[in-house]
Design a protein around this motif. Structure first.
Motif, mmCIF file in Angstrom:
data_model
loop_
_atom_site.group_PDB
_atom_site.id
_atom_site.type_symbol
_atom_site.label_atom_id
_atom_site.label_comp_id
_atom_site.label_asym_id
_atom_site.label_seq_id
_atom_site.Cartn_x
_atom_site.Cartn_y
_atom_site.Cartn_z
ATOM 1 N N UNK A 91 -3.898 -0.399 6.818
ATOM 2 C CA UNK A 91 -2.760 -1.301 6.976
ATOM 3 C C UNK A 91 -1.883 -0.858 8.147
ATOM 4 N N UNK A 92 -1.764 0.466 8.371
ATOM 5 C CA UNK A 92 -1.031 0.962 9.538
ATOM 6 C C UNK A 92 -1.712 0.507 10.827
ATOM 7 N N UNK A 152 -6.305 17.907 2.523
ATOM 8 C CA UNK A 152 -6.169 16.727 3.385
ATOM 9 C C UNK A 152 -7.404 15.841 3.291
ATOM 10 N N UNK A 153 -8.591 16.455 3.261
ATOM 11 C CA UNK A 153 -9.836 15.689 3.127
ATOM 12 C C UNK A 153 -9.888 14.976 1.777
ATOM 13 N N UNK A 154 -9.420 15.666 0.738
ATOM 14 C CA UNK A 154 -9.392 15.082 -0.604
ATOM 15 C C UNK A 154 -8.458 13.868 -0.640
ATOM 16 N N UNK A 155 -7.303 14.003 -0.018
ATOM 17 C CA UNK A 155 -6.340 12.892 0.033
ATOM 18 C C UNK A 155 -6.914 11.740 0.858
ATOM 19 N N UNK A 173 -5.433 5.696 0.002
ATOM 20 C CA UNK A 173 -5.015 6.268 1.283
ATOM 21 C C UNK A 173 -5.720 5.551 2.427
ATOM 22 N N UNK A 174 -7.001 5.269 2.238
ATOM 23 C CA UNK A 174 -7.751 4.543 3.265
ATOM 24 C C UNK A 174 -7.157 3.150 3.484
ATOM 25 N N UNK A 175 -6.764 2.488 2.405
ATOM 26 C CA UNK A 175 -6.135 1.170 2.524
ATOM 27 C C UNK A 175 -4.804 1.265 3.268
ATOM 28 N N UNK A 192 0.836 -1.206 0.000
ATOM 29 C CA UNK A 192 0.000 0.000 0.000
ATOM 30 C C UNK A 192 0.869 1.253 0.000
ATOM 31 N N UNK A 193 1.950 1.233 0.767
ATOM 32 C CA UNK A 193 2.861 2.380 0.805
ATOM 33 C C UNK A 193 3.504 2.611 -0.562
ATOM 34 N N UNK A 194 3.919 1.535 -1.208
ATOM 35 C CA UNK A 194 4.540 1.655 -2.540
ATOM 36 C C UNK A 194 3.545 2.236 -3.546
ATOM 37 N N UNK A 195 2.313 1.747 -3.512
ATOM 38 C CA UNK A 195 1.290 2.262 -4.427
ATOM 39 C C UNK A 195 1.011 3.733 -4.154
#
Length: 144
Positions: free
Chosen positions: A95-96, A80-83, A89-91, A33-36
């Motif tokens: 995962x965190x 920030x809300x858009x991101x 980002x949710x995934x 997920x971080x790589x994507x």
């Protein structure tokens, strides 16, 4: 007869557990997920915009321009809300949470096991969470 372990032996075992955690499905998903996320051009552009706006907000704050600072902060919040609304980002955030959950489980397991072993070794009361010395000193009629 009790077996005693050195700090080095404990640290070595902790490294083994860390290696095991680093090789779970949750960590593999986190890395993916971080790589994507890092490869996503839209996210990179939005983060670059955020950094610029944050610098501007700090500058306006230093200059005492409250209205301009407020407008910058509103723009920051919107980006920030858009991101945050992006599935990728949710995934990543989930995962965190999943990886942190594993770390918390391990930490709690270690703490609880150490506590229980101390209570058992001192012939304490597991249900009350009291060591043997506390139980012995709490008995009515005991001499102090």
């Amino acid at each position: 007869m009790s077996t005693y372990y050195t700090k080095d032996q404990i640290v070595e075992k902790a490294k083994e557990i860390a290696h095991m955690i680093a090789n779970t499905e949750e960590v593999a998903f986190f890395k993916q997920a971080e790589a994507q996320l890092n490869e996503n051009q839209f996210v990179r552009e939005k983060i670059a915009s955020l950094k610029t706006l944050q610098k501007q907000a700090v500058n306006f704050q230093h200059l005492g321009k409250e209205n301009a600072q407020l407008k910058m902060e509103q723009k920051i919040d919107a980006i920030e809300a858009e991101i945050d609304a992006l599935p990728i980002v949710q995934q990543f955030k989930q995962s965190q949470v999943d990886v942190n959950h594993i770390l918390q489980l391990v930490s709690n397991s270690i703490a609880n096991t150490v506590t229980n072993e101390i209570i058992e070794a001192t012939e304490g009361d597991l249900l009350r969470g009291e060591t043997g010395s506390k139980v012995a000193n709490a008995t009515p009629g005991s001499c102090s």
